[in-house]
Write a protein that holds these residues in place. Structure first.
Motif: not given
Length: 130
Positions: A101-130
């Motif tokens: 019956l362990s096969l009957a235990v469903p996988a539990i979904a969760s939201r995946v966070h696709h945050d932008l990397p926190g190590y880019l400065s605001e200026v670097q982020l603007e350059l990447v997005l440009a």
């Protein structure tokens, strides 16, 4: 020598806890977490002895986790599901249930966070997005 199946939930939990600590080698805190999760499952489904485990169905397991999903965060519910999978595998090995019956235990979904990397400065982020 034939093993006698446990007669009460505390004996079921003790047997499983002995397995987790002695065979699986889990840490005491991890064993406590599994004990809590499986204890809640046995109580909610009114399992009083190991013979009653044989009556469990995949629907019972899915319904239990669905009911819990309203009260648990996804990460916590995943932990409960993992505890149940392990317990149900153990119960089958012990002969308390006939199918996996362990096969009957469903996988539990969760939201995946696709945050932008926190190590880019605001200026670097603007350059990447440009």
């Amino acid at each position: 020598m034939k093993k006698h199946p446990p007669k009460r939930p505390k004996q079921i939990l003790r047997s499983y806890g002995d397995h987790l600590a002695g065979v699986a080698g889990l840490a005491p805190k991890t064993c406590d977490n599994h004990d809590r999760d499986v204890s809640g499952f046995l109580e909610a489904l009114r399992i009083g002895k190991s013979a009653e485990l044989a009556k469990l169905t995949a629907v019972d397991i899915t319904r239990y986790l669905t009911d819990r999903s309203a009260h648990y965060q996804p990460a916590s519910l995943r932990q409960v599901a993992a505890s149940l999978r392990g317990f149900l595998q153990f119960a089958q090995q012990q002969g308390w249930i006939s199918q996996d019956l362990s096969l009957a235990v469903p996988a539990i979904a969760s939201r995946v966070h696709h945050d932008l990397p926190g190590y880019l400065s605001e200026v670097q982020l603007e350059l990447v997005l440009a």
